[in-house]
Design a protein around this motif. Structure first.
Motif, PDB file in Angstrom:
ATOM      1  N   ALA A  22       0.594  -1.251   0.288  1.00 34.00           N
ATOM      2  CA  ALA A  22       0.468  -0.231   0.127  1.00 34.00           C
ATOM      3  C   ALA A  22       0.275   1.623   0.109  1.00 34.00           C
ATOM      4  N   ILE A  23       1.743   1.209   0.857  1.00 34.48           N
ATOM      5  CA  ILE A  23       2.608   2.089   0.831  1.00 34.48           C
ATOM      6  C   ILE A  23       3.249   3.060  -0.822  1.00 34.48           C
ATOM      7  N   ASP A  24       3.725   1.531  -1.499  1.00 34.56           N
ATOM      8  CA  ASP A  24       4.829   1.341  -2.729  1.00 34.56           C
ATOM      9  C   ASP A  24       3.083   2.271  -3.723  1.00 34.56           C
ATOM     10  N   LEU A 105      -2.025  17.623   2.581  1.00 34.81           N
ATOM     11  CA  LEU A 105      -2.049  16.468   0.794  1.00 34.81           C
ATOM     12  C   LEU A 105      -2.672  15.093   1.733  1.00 34.81           C
ATOM     13  N   VAL A 106      -3.773  14.579   0.749  1.00 36.29           N
ATOM     14  CA  VAL A 106      -4.572  13.637   1.064  1.00 36.29           C
ATOM     15  C   VAL A 106      -4.575  12.406   0.555  1.00 36.29           C
ATOM     16  N   VAL A 107      -4.232  11.262   0.355  1.00 35.40           N
ATOM     17  CA  VAL A 107      -3.420   9.910  -0.069  1.00 35.40           C
ATOM     18  C   VAL A 107      -5.077   8.721   0.403  1.00 35.40           C
ATOM     19  N   GLY A 108      -5.385   8.543  -0.423  1.00 35.07           N
ATOM     20  CA  GLY A 108      -6.252   7.148  -0.380  1.00 35.07           C
ATOM     21  C   GLY A 108      -5.623   5.825  -1.147  1.00 35.07           C
ATOM     22  N   THR A 109      -5.584   4.921  -0.450  1.00 35.09           N
ATOM     23  CA  THR A 109      -4.675   3.462  -1.404  1.00 35.09           C
ATOM     24  C   THR A 109      -5.508   2.444  -0.423  1.00 35.09           C
ATOM     25  N   GLU A 110      -4.816   1.514  -0.972  1.00 34.22           N
ATOM     26  CA  GLU A 110      -5.464   0.226  -0.842  1.00 34.22           C
ATOM     27  C   GLU A 110      -4.946  -0.880  -1.670  1.00 34.22           C
ATOM     28  N   LYS A 111      -4.855  -2.038  -1.028  1.00 34.13           N
ATOM     29  CA  LYS A 111      -4.370  -3.418  -1.681  1.00 34.13           C
ATOM     30  C   LYS A 111      -5.121  -4.301  -1.097  1.00 34.13           C
ATOM     31  N   LEU A 112      -6.188  -5.023  -2.400  1.00 35.29           N
ATOM     32  CA  LEU A 112      -7.773  -5.861  -1.986  1.00 35.29           C
ATOM     33  C   LEU A 112      -7.270  -7.113  -3.532  1.00 35.29           C
ATOM     34  N   ALA A 206     -19.174  -4.246  -8.437  1.00 32.71           N
ATOM     35  CA  ALA A 206     -18.042  -3.166  -8.012  1.00 32.71           C
ATOM     36  C   ALA A 206     -17.078  -4.030  -7.991  1.00 32.71           C
ATOM     37  N   ALA A 207     -16.252  -3.887  -9.371  1.00 34.54           N
ATOM     38  CA  ALA A 207     -15.217  -4.065  -8.735  1.00 34.54           C
ATOM     39  C   ALA A 207     -13.721  -4.172  -8.292  1.00 34.54           C
ATOM     40  N   ARG A 208     -13.657  -4.278  -7.195  1.00 31.80           N
ATOM     41  CA  ARG A 208     -12.583  -4.523  -6.135  1.00 31.80           C
ATOM     42  C   ARG A 208     -11.610  -4.927  -6.437  1.00 31.80           C
ATOM     43  N   SER A 209     -10.019  -4.126  -7.166  1.00 32.99           N
ATOM     44  CA  SER A 209      -9.127  -3.839  -7.278  1.00 32.99           C
ATOM     45  C   SER A 209      -7.981  -3.628  -5.871  1.00 32.99           C
ATOM     46  N   ASP A 210      -6.843  -2.847  -6.319  1.00 31.98           N
ATOM     47  CA  ASP A 210      -5.279  -2.074  -6.073  1.00 31.98           C
ATOM     48  C   ASP A 210      -5.283  -1.090  -6.558  1.00 31.98           C
ATOM     49  N   GLY A 211      -5.480   0.467  -5.625  1.00 32.95           N
ATOM     50  CA  GLY A 211      -5.065   1.487  -6.244  1.00 32.95           C
ATOM     51  C   GLY A 211      -4.398   2.765  -5.484  1.00 32.95           C
ATOM     52  N   ALA A 212      -4.324   3.708  -6.035  1.00 39.45           N
ATOM     53  CA  ALA A 212      -3.771   4.747  -4.729  1.00 39.45           C
ATOM     54  C   ALA A 212      -4.092   6.070  -5.648  1.00 39.45           C
ATOM     55  N   SER A 213      -4.538   7.205  -4.878  1.00 42.19           N
ATOM     56  CA  SER A 213      -4.940   8.794  -5.707  1.00 42.19           C
ATOM     57  C   SER A 213      -4.529   9.485  -4.780  1.00 42.19           C
ATOM     58  N   ALA A 214      -3.856  10.819  -4.577  1.00 38.83           N
ATOM     59  CA  ALA A 214      -4.329  11.993  -3.986  1.00 38.83           C
ATOM     60  C   ALA A 214      -4.398  13.332  -4.159  1.00 38.83           C
ATOM     61  N   VAL A 215      -4.492  14.588  -3.838  1.00 39.31           N
ATOM     62  CA  VAL A 215      -5.527  15.465  -4.011  1.00 39.31           C
ATOM     63  C   VAL A 215      -4.510  16.023  -2.728  1.00 39.31           C
ATOM     64  N   LEU A 216      -4.758  17.346  -3.133  1.00 40.97           N
ATOM     65  CA  LEU A 216      -3.654  18.040  -2.396  1.00 40.97           C
ATOM     66  C   LEU A 216      -4.406  19.455  -2.594  1.00 40.97           C
ATOM     67  N   ILE A 217      -5.168  19.732  -0.831  1.00 44.06           N
ATOM     68  CA  ILE A 217      -5.652  20.912  -0.781  1.00 44.06           C
ATOM     69  C   ILE A 217      -5.315  22.188  -0.476  1.00 44.06           C
ATOM     70  N   THR A 218      -5.701  23.291  -0.264  1.00 39.20           N
ATOM     71  CA  THR A 218      -4.574  24.415   0.010  1.00 39.20           C
ATOM     72  C   THR A 218      -6.222  25.572   0.062  1.00 39.20           C
TER      73      THR A 218
END
Length: 361
Positions: A22-24, A105-112, A206-218
């Motif tokens: 997940a960190i990768d 910095l908002v980061v979403g990460t998941e390994k499924l 819905a198709a569960r899988s791995d992913g990561a996304s980042a959003v910068l809120i300022t």
């Protein structure tokens, strides 16, 4: 209070990443924001993740991500099941609006993807009530199937009605380079797919899988420095309720403040075809006919959870990143016409938690 803006967003393709943790995945998403983060280091970090204790036997992920990025800043993991992403956006929004932070910095990460379906179902079922559902062996798909049966009876719709949703989502996802199921599908294939829990079929889920996304809120000052197209967050609302077969009460509550808001497009939480129909009807489409009206509304041009993919707690961050990209004119998939305002609806698996995020340019 100051206004809050989305000043940058990134994502990796939703997929299976057997060689990465997940960190990768989080690092891969954040690295695409290098220019903005070099100009202004974030004051805080929120990491959205739902299942790392069960899928990776790992906790303290926010600290580990901050340390890997070289940040010595407050770092929090936000866990709220599959609504973790929307909840993390809510937390970051409050931090900027209050003036506690200028840049978050908002980061979403998941390994499924590392487990067979039976084991993954056991993990996902931890979202349910412990005593009367999880410990009794009930899975969320069974609740969705009952919900679907009740919907069919109440509105007199045939099974074919629900094929409209996956048909459109796959069509949209076929244009999205970040989508997991990047292919169109015929309605005959949808209607003949594997039964999961009668009448729910494979293409209704819905198709569960791995992913990561980042959003910068300022805040506005930082947003102007690091982005040519900062997108204003008009507001964030959150509502919680109990599960109800006939209504999505949390969605209803989270939508109430937006009655006068007129979005040009939506990104909604379509964990099941019936959930998509019920959310569309809360948005004003005719009950029992909403899935026949998909050509009248710009919704889930990403392909939605159904076909872009469903990376658990990272999902809400993907939705906001996609909304930002649509408004900034940089989304690489199907573009929204005349995109000036968008509304994101992030939720948990069965819609007992809902977060609504209004965006405008």
């Amino acid at each position: 209070m100051t206004d809050a803006y989305v000043s940058g967003a990134s994502m990796i393709k939703v997929d299976k990443y057997y060689e990465s943790n997940a960190i990768d995945l989080a690092i891969a998403a954040v690295s695409q924001l290098e220019d903005q983060l070099t100009t202004k280091k974030p004051d805080m970090l929120f990491l959205a993740n739902a299942y790392s204790e069960s899928t990776e036997e790992q906790v303290l992920l926010a600290n580990k991500l901050a340390r890997t990025l070289g940040y010595e800043i407050p770092a929090f993991r936000v866990e709220s099941g599959d609504s973790s992403g929307g909840s993390a956006i809510y937390s970051a929004y409050l931090a900027v609006k209050s003036g506690i932070a200028k840049s978050v910095l908002v980061v979403g990460t998941e390994k499924l993807s590392d487990f067979p379906t039976s084991h993954l179902n056991d993990i996902i079922s931890q979202n349910l009530d412990e005593e009367f559902s999880y410990r009794s062996g009930v899975v969320p798909q069974a609740y969705a199937a009952i919900q679907m049966k009740m919907y069919m009876k109440e509105y007199g719709v045939p099974r074919e009605y629900f094929a409209e949703w996956p048909y459109h989502m796959h069509k949209y996802a076929s244009e999205n380079p970040f989508a997991y199921l990047k292919f169109p599908v015929e309605k005959e294939a949808i209607l003949s797919s594997q039964i999961v829990s009668e009448p729910l079929r494979l293409f209704d889920t819905a198709a569960r899988s791995d992913g990561a996304s980042a959003v910068l809120i300022t805040n506005h000052e930082i947003g102007k420095k690091i982005s040519e197209t900062p997108v204003k967050i008009e507001g964030v609302e959150m509502f919680t309720s109990h599960f109800d077969y006939r209504q999505l009460k949390a969605v209803q509550g989270a939508l109430k403040p937006w009655r006068e808001f007129r979005p040009d497009f939506y990104e909604i939480h379509d964990s099941y075809s019936v959930t998509a129909a019920m959310i569309l009807e809360e948005l004003g489409l005719e009950r029992g006919k909403s899935l026949y009206m998909l050509d009248q509304i710009q919704v889930n041009y990403s392909g939605g959870l159904k076909a872009r993919g469903y990376p658990g707690g990272a999902t809400g961050v993907y939705q906001v990143a996609e909304g930002f990209m649509q408004l900034a004119g940089i989304f690489k998939g199907k573009r929204v016409r005349d995109a000036n305002r968008g509304l994101v609806i992030s939720a948990d698996e069965l819609g007992s938690v809902a977060i609504t995020i209004g965006l405008s340019r």
